[in-house]
Motif scaffolding. Sequence first.
Motif, PDB file in Angstrom:
ATOM      1  N   ILE A 436     -14.746  64.093  -2.278  1.00 21.51           N
ATOM      2  CA  ILE A 436     -16.173  64.421  -2.171  1.00 21.51           C
ATOM      3  C   ILE A 436     -16.534  64.352  -0.693  1.00 21.51           C
ATOM      4  N   LEU A 437     -16.932  65.463  -0.120  1.00 25.95           N
ATOM      5  CA  LEU A 437     -17.260  65.521   1.309  1.00 25.95           C
ATOM      6  C   LEU A 437     -18.741  65.248   1.505  1.00 25.95           C
ATOM      7  N   LEU A 438     -19.032  64.242   2.328  1.00 25.40           N
ATOM      8  CA  LEU A 438     -20.424  63.884   2.633  1.00 25.40           C
ATOM      9  C   LEU A 438     -20.872  64.720   3.829  1.00 25.40           C
ATOM     10  N   ASP A 439     -21.318  65.921   3.555  1.00 26.98           N
ATOM     11  CA  ASP A 439     -21.756  66.840   4.606  1.00 26.98           C
ATOM     12  C   ASP A 439     -23.012  67.555   4.111  1.00 26.98           C
ATOM     13  N   ARG A 440     -24.134  67.235   4.740  1.00 27.16           N
ATOM     14  CA  ARG A 440     -25.437  67.793   4.360  1.00 27.16           C
ATOM     15  C   ARG A 440     -25.792  67.501   2.900  1.00 27.16           C
ATOM     16  N   CYS A 441     -25.415  66.335   2.427  1.00 21.89           N
ATOM     17  CA  CYS A 441     -25.828  65.915   1.091  1.00 21.89           C
ATOM     18  C   CYS A 441     -26.251  64.454   1.164  1.00 21.89           C
ATOM     19  N   SER A 442     -27.108  64.048   0.252  1.00 20.76           N
ATOM     20  CA  SER A 442     -27.681  62.714   0.281  1.00 20.76           C
ATOM     21  C   SER A 442     -26.723  61.701  -0.335  1.00 20.76           C
ATOM     22  N   ALA A 443     -26.981  60.428  -0.023  1.00 14.89           N
ATOM     23  CA  ALA A 443     -26.153  59.365  -0.583  1.00 14.89           C
ATOM     24  C   ALA A 443     -26.322  59.286  -2.094  1.00 14.89           C
ATOM     25  N   SER A 444     -27.533  59.524  -2.583  1.00 12.23           N
ATOM     26  CA  SER A 444     -27.763  59.469  -4.034  1.00 12.23           C
ATOM     27  C   SER A 444     -26.997  60.563  -4.764  1.00 12.23           C
ATOM     28  N   SER A 445     -26.899  61.751  -4.158  1.00 11.35           N
ATOM     29  CA  SER A 445     -26.140  62.821  -4.806  1.00 11.35           C
ATOM     30  C   SER A 445     -24.648  62.499  -4.848  1.00 11.35           C
ATOM     31  N   VAL A 446     -24.127  61.802  -3.811  1.00  8.62           N
ATOM     32  CA  VAL A 446     -22.725  61.397  -3.826  1.00  8.62           C
ATOM     33  C   VAL A 446     -22.479  60.375  -4.932  1.00  8.62           C
ATOM     34  N   LEU A 447     -23.384  59.402  -5.067  1.00  9.51           N
ATOM     35  CA  LEU A 447     -23.235  58.421  -6.141  1.00  9.51           C
ATOM     36  C   LEU A 447     -23.344  59.084  -7.508  1.00  9.51           C
ATOM     37  N   GLU A 448     -24.185  60.086  -7.601  1.00  9.17           N
ATOM     38  CA  GLU A 448     -24.303  60.816  -8.866  1.00  9.17           C
ATOM     39  C   GLU A 448     -22.993  61.523  -9.214  1.00  9.17           C
ATOM     40  N   GLN A 449     -22.357  62.140  -8.210  1.00  5.97           N
ATOM     41  CA  GLN A 449     -21.060  62.783  -8.467  1.00  5.97           C
ATOM     42  C   GLN A 449     -20.003  61.761  -8.859  1.00  5.97           C
ATOM     43  N   ILE A 450     -20.012  60.611  -8.189  1.00  2.00           N
ATOM     44  CA  ILE A 450     -19.034  59.567  -8.534  1.00  2.00           C
ATOM     45  C   ILE A 450     -19.246  59.092  -9.964  1.00  2.00           C
ATOM     46  N   ASP A 451     -20.510  58.861 -10.329  1.00  2.00           N
ATOM     47  CA  ASP A 451     -20.800  58.372 -11.699  1.00  2.00           C
ATOM     48  C   ASP A 451     -20.418  59.430 -12.732  1.00  2.00           C
ATOM     49  N   ARG A 452     -20.684  60.693 -12.437  1.00  2.00           N
ATOM     50  CA  ARG A 452     -20.348  61.751 -13.401  1.00  2.00           C
ATOM     51  C   ARG A 452     -18.835  61.902 -13.564  1.00  2.00           C
ATOM     52  N   MET A 453     -18.095  61.853 -12.446  1.00  2.00           N
ATOM     53  CA  MET A 453     -16.644  61.995 -12.533  1.00  2.00           C
ATOM     54  C   MET A 453     -16.005  60.817 -13.271  1.00  2.00           C
ATOM     55  N   SER A 454     -16.510  59.617 -13.048  1.00  2.00           N
ATOM     56  CA  SER A 454     -15.891  58.434 -13.647  1.00  2.00           C
ATOM     57  C   SER A 454     -16.219  58.250 -15.116  1.00  2.00           C
ATOM     58  N   HIS A 455     -17.224  58.978 -15.619  1.00  2.00           N
ATOM     59  CA  HIS A 455     -17.609  58.819 -17.022  1.00  2.00           C
ATOM     60  C   HIS A 455     -17.379  60.085 -17.830  1.00  2.00           C
ATOM     61  N   ASP A 456     -16.737  61.069 -17.227  1.00  2.00           N
ATOM     62  CA  ASP A 456     -16.390  62.277 -18.006  1.00  2.00           C
ATOM     63  C   ASP A 456     -15.230  61.999 -18.945  1.00  2.00           C
TER      64      ASP A 456
END
Length: 456
Positions: A436-456
């Motif tokens: 997950i590249l943190l480039d022009r995206c918010s910290a909350s959106s990164v955590l959202e991606q992490i939570d979605r990937m880990s619970h799929d």
Amino acid sequence: MQDHATTPTATPDSARRVGIAAEFRSSPLGLLVQTSERPGVVAAETLLLPLLALLIGYVFSRSDPLWVHAEFPWSWFAPMIVALRYGPIAGLSAAGVLLLGWLGFNREDVSSFPQQYFLGGLIVVMIVGEISSLWRARIRRARTAQYYMDQRTEQLVRQHYLLRLSHDQLEQELIGRPVSMRDAISVLSGLSGAPGDAQSLLNLLAQFCQISAASLVAVHDDKLELQPIAQLGGVHEIRPEDPLLRQALEARVLTHVSQGLREAQQTRYLVVAPMLDLSGEIYGLLLVEEMPFFALKEETLQTINLLLGYYTDSVAANRLAQPLLQAYPQCPQPFASELQRMEHVNRNAGLSSLVVMLELSPQAVQSQMAQQLMRLERMLDRSWLIEGRSGKQWLAILMPLGTSATAEGYLSRIEVWLGQRGLESLGAAGIFPHTILLDRCSASSVLEQIDRMSHD
């Protein structure tokens, strides 16, 4: 350190060779081998030397000017010298002048023509001329090769000289900047805003950005404090009316004298950088008064912005990370705080970071692979172990100031580590990476991606 700003000089051997060559050229033998390339000079010598020999013979032996009947044919020295200097054609031409001279002296009776005299002389002249041509060709080739080697040597000397200057400049730059960006951030991560931390920040800026004189001034409610919280290079009086300072305070961006400020000639500061926290509030100002001219470049200004932003982020990280921790209470506080800092760094300095998500299969979980992988983290990395479904685990590793190449290097290091334990690849060990590249995206959106990937 030695000063190399001098022109390279010739070596003693080359100087000695030049001196010997100059001495040889000034000797009689050296004058003999100095030839001319102009056709007029060659023709004049070809004509005048045998005429001179005829004149000398007429003066000293009028009955036999060419020394045909003498013990040694002295007149043939002239054609031999011409042949020695300019080759066989010029030598034969000079011998022709001697022949014409003999015909002139014996025009009344040519029956006594000395055939062996002229035949022997012509053979000697031709031999001398061929040897001369051979050596002239060799000398010409040697001179060409020497000229080429001199050019190459001069080029190499210049390149070596420039390399020495470049090495000296690089060495001076490394002396002025002995730490890397990651080392600087590691030092800043231990600062929490205590009274002495501002001076530590200023010392780090001076070491990393080659600042000679500067001050850190606190700002409360957009009002500048006249008493500095940290100083470097002596005591300096703060000038709140300075145009560069006012522009930075109003625009809330870093300003410097090379930006075309109309009143730049009246400012005392070279750089004025605001210390903005994650919410955009001004914590203070960095006022730089003295720094080397060559250090005032885009890279240095970006570094100042980065270090100041990271420091203020460290001070405000715990408070500003609370919304993330409330939304994702299972997220570790160091991970959330560092993610918040990296979002601010990306927004202000354009430097990206990334999160490597390692999906661990049940087999890898039983082997306690996550705990072993966490030991391979870099000094600045932050990890978050998440329990997934079906016995899986997810290991999220935040890599500050990382790029795709950083992730590839990290995964390669893991593969080497696995290879030492008899596992051929990440898949064979039950590890499946995601990035997950943190480039022009918010910290909350990164955590959202992490939570979605880990619970799929």
